[in-house]
Write a protein that holds these residues in place. Structure first.
Motif, PDB file in Angstrom:
ATOM      1  N   ASN A  68      -0.894   2.119  -8.761  1.00 18.18           N
ATOM      2  CA  ASN A  68       0.489   1.842  -8.369  1.00 18.18           C
ATOM      3  C   ASN A  68       1.351   3.093  -8.444  1.00 18.18           C
ATOM      4  N   TYR A  69       0.956   4.029  -9.325  1.00 14.83           N
ATOM      5  CA  TYR A  69       1.702   5.269  -9.478  1.00 14.83           C
ATOM      6  C   TYR A  69       1.334   6.299  -8.404  1.00 14.83           C
ATOM      7  N   LEU A  70       0.211   6.099  -7.745  1.00 17.58           N
ATOM      8  CA  LEU A  70      -0.317   7.113  -6.832  1.00 17.58           C
ATOM      9  C   LEU A  70      -0.171   6.748  -5.365  1.00 17.58           C
ATOM     10  N   LYS A  71       0.547   5.671  -5.082  1.00 20.81           N
ATOM     11  CA  LYS A  71       0.744   5.273  -3.687  1.00 20.81           C
ATOM     12  C   LYS A  71       1.591   6.319  -2.966  1.00 20.81           C
ATOM     13  N   THR A  72       1.306   6.520  -1.703  1.00 21.70           N
ATOM     14  CA  THR A  72       2.091   7.455  -0.898  1.00 21.70           C
ATOM     15  C   THR A  72       3.216   6.690  -0.209  1.00 21.70           C
ATOM     16  N   THR A  73       4.212   7.418   0.242  1.00 25.06           N
ATOM     17  CA  THR A  73       5.256   6.795   1.043  1.00 25.06           C
ATOM     18  C   THR A  73       4.755   6.724   2.485  1.00 25.06           C
ATOM     19  N   LYS A  74       5.457   5.966   3.309  1.00 23.26           N
ATOM     20  CA  LYS A  74       5.078   5.865   4.721  1.00 23.26           C
ATOM     21  C   LYS A  74       5.167   7.229   5.401  1.00 23.26           C
ATOM     22  N   GLN A  75       6.186   8.011   5.017  1.00 25.60           N
ATOM     23  CA  GLN A  75       6.362   9.332   5.612  1.00 25.60           C
ATOM     24  C   GLN A  75       5.207  10.249   5.245  1.00 25.60           C
ATOM     25  N   GLU A  76       4.784  10.199   3.981  1.00 25.60           N
ATOM     26  CA  GLU A  76       3.647  11.024   3.550  1.00 25.60           C
ATOM     27  C   GLU A  76       2.388  10.627   4.291  1.00 25.60           C
ATOM     28  N   CYS A  77       2.220   9.313   4.494  1.00 27.26           N
ATOM     29  CA  CYS A  77       1.046   8.826   5.208  1.00 27.26           C
ATOM     30  C   CYS A  77       1.064   9.289   6.664  1.00 27.26           C
ATOM     31  N   ARG A  78       2.250   9.252   7.275  1.00 31.22           N
ATOM     32  CA  ARG A  78       2.381   9.718   8.663  1.00 31.22           C
ATOM     33  C   ARG A  78       1.980  11.187   8.788  1.00 31.22           C
ATOM     34  N   ILE A 116       0.819  -1.214   0.000  1.00 26.03           N
ATOM     35  CA  ILE A 116       0.000   0.000   0.000  1.00 26.03           C
ATOM     36  C   ILE A 116       0.853   1.264   0.000  1.00 26.03           C
ATOM     37  N   PHE A 117       2.172   1.101   0.189  1.00 22.77           N
ATOM     38  CA  PHE A 117       3.065   2.256   0.208  1.00 22.77           C
ATOM     39  C   PHE A 117       4.098   2.171  -0.907  1.00 22.77           C
ATOM     40  N   ARG A 118       4.542   3.331  -1.364  1.00 21.76           N
ATOM     41  CA  ARG A 118       5.694   3.390  -2.247  1.00 21.76           C
ATOM     42  C   ARG A 118       6.952   3.237  -1.402  1.00 21.76           C
ATOM     43  N   SER A 119       7.977   2.672  -1.974  1.00 21.37           N
ATOM     44  CA  SER A 119       9.232   2.517  -1.260  1.00 21.37           C
ATOM     45  C   SER A 119       9.907   3.873  -1.102  1.00 21.37           C
TER      46      SER A 119
END
Length: 281
Positions: free
Chosen positions: A261-271, A99-102
């Motif tokens: 797949n192109y629009l996934k957020t990173t974990k930091q963005e999600c935080r 669910i997250f981008r690397s």
């Protein structure tokens, strides 16, 4: 009839892939992945038991990610379908979708701008303009041949790829950049980005230049490759329009699942998003 992979069959398979209008990069990947199977089976006859052993070996050796293993199996299965060896097809591994981008492969806007700045400083004018074109349009590097002098004048380009035709609009910003480049290079008409021999630019050559540029810009090389500019474009455009259908149309995706797949957020963005939600008092 014995089911043994021969050089002649691989050549026929290659021709079939091209006849089904697979692009060069796709054909090359199928053949690379198929070599993995050829090295494993050597001259043994292929049957389901051998294929299951191949699948297990790929997993147990610990060298490959699941996505890579599945890629090897897909290439083998595609070859088997071509040969009519349906009984040897094996299932790929089912993977729960991330669910997250690397974070370590996500190119930020700041890094993108730094690449352009360093390209100018290093005298890599053409490379810098290519980066801006990819980043401002979301096209694949193989589609750069559609960016012509005529397209810049008209403000739109017709892209033909994978049997599909789509029209993309060129922003005022990228048109200005391209017009300046066209004038500087004395390009009168036709394709703007060509090799010294007058052919469409080579993906591998651009990739090598980007890696060298990344080192100069002090950016992780894993983040700097042509397709990542396409991801950055999709992410930025979605933030503006908030419409996945429009993003899919611009990217040339027939299925919005691919666009996701192109629009996934990173974990930091999600935080950062979670920190804006006031639910604890």
């Amino acid at each position: 009839m014995k089911k043994i992979i021969t050089e002649q069959e691989v050549t026929l398979f290659k021709g079939w892939l091209f006849n089904t209008e697979k692009c060069l990069a796709t054909v090359q990947k199928y053949l690379r992945d198929l070599k993995k199977l050829i090295c494993f089976v050597k001259e043994r006859e292929i049957d389901k038991e051998l294929m299951l052993a191949y699948k297990e070996m790929l997993w147990e050796c610990g060298k490959y990610k699941v996505s890579s293993i599945n890629s090897f199996l897909v290439a083998a299965n595609r070859f088997f379908k071509f040969m009519g060896w349906y009984e040897n097809i094996v299932a790929t591994y089912q993977v729960q979708e991330e669910i997250f981008r690397s974070d370590d492969k996500t190119l930020t806007e700041e890094q993108y701008k730094r690449l352009i700045k360093v390209a100018k400083q290093e005298g890599k004018r053409k490379l810098g303009v290519i980066i801006q074109t990819l980043g401002n349009t979301g096209i694949r590097i193989s589609e750069l041949k559609s960016i012509t002098v005529e397209a810049v004048i008209q403000g739109e380009a017709v892209i033909y790829n994978k049997g599909k035709v789509r029209t993309i609009l060129l922003s005022d910003e990228i048109r200005k950049v391209l017009k300046e480049y066209i004038k500087e290079e004395g390009i009168i008409n036709g394709v703007i980005f060509l090799s010294k021999r007058g052919n469409p630019i080579d993906r591998s050559n651009v990739s090598k230049q980007l890696k060298a540029l990344a080192e100069k810009a002090e950016i992780d090389k894993k983040k700097v490759f042509p397709h990542n500019f396409r991801h950055l474009f999709a992410h930025c455009f979605y933030q503006v329009c908030n419409d996945i259908v429009k993003v899919a149309a611009l990217l040339g995706h027939s299925n919005t699942k691919t666009t996701l797949n192109y629009l996934k957020t990173t974990k930091q963005e999600c935080r950062e998003m979670l920190n804006k939600i006031q639910v604890v008092y």
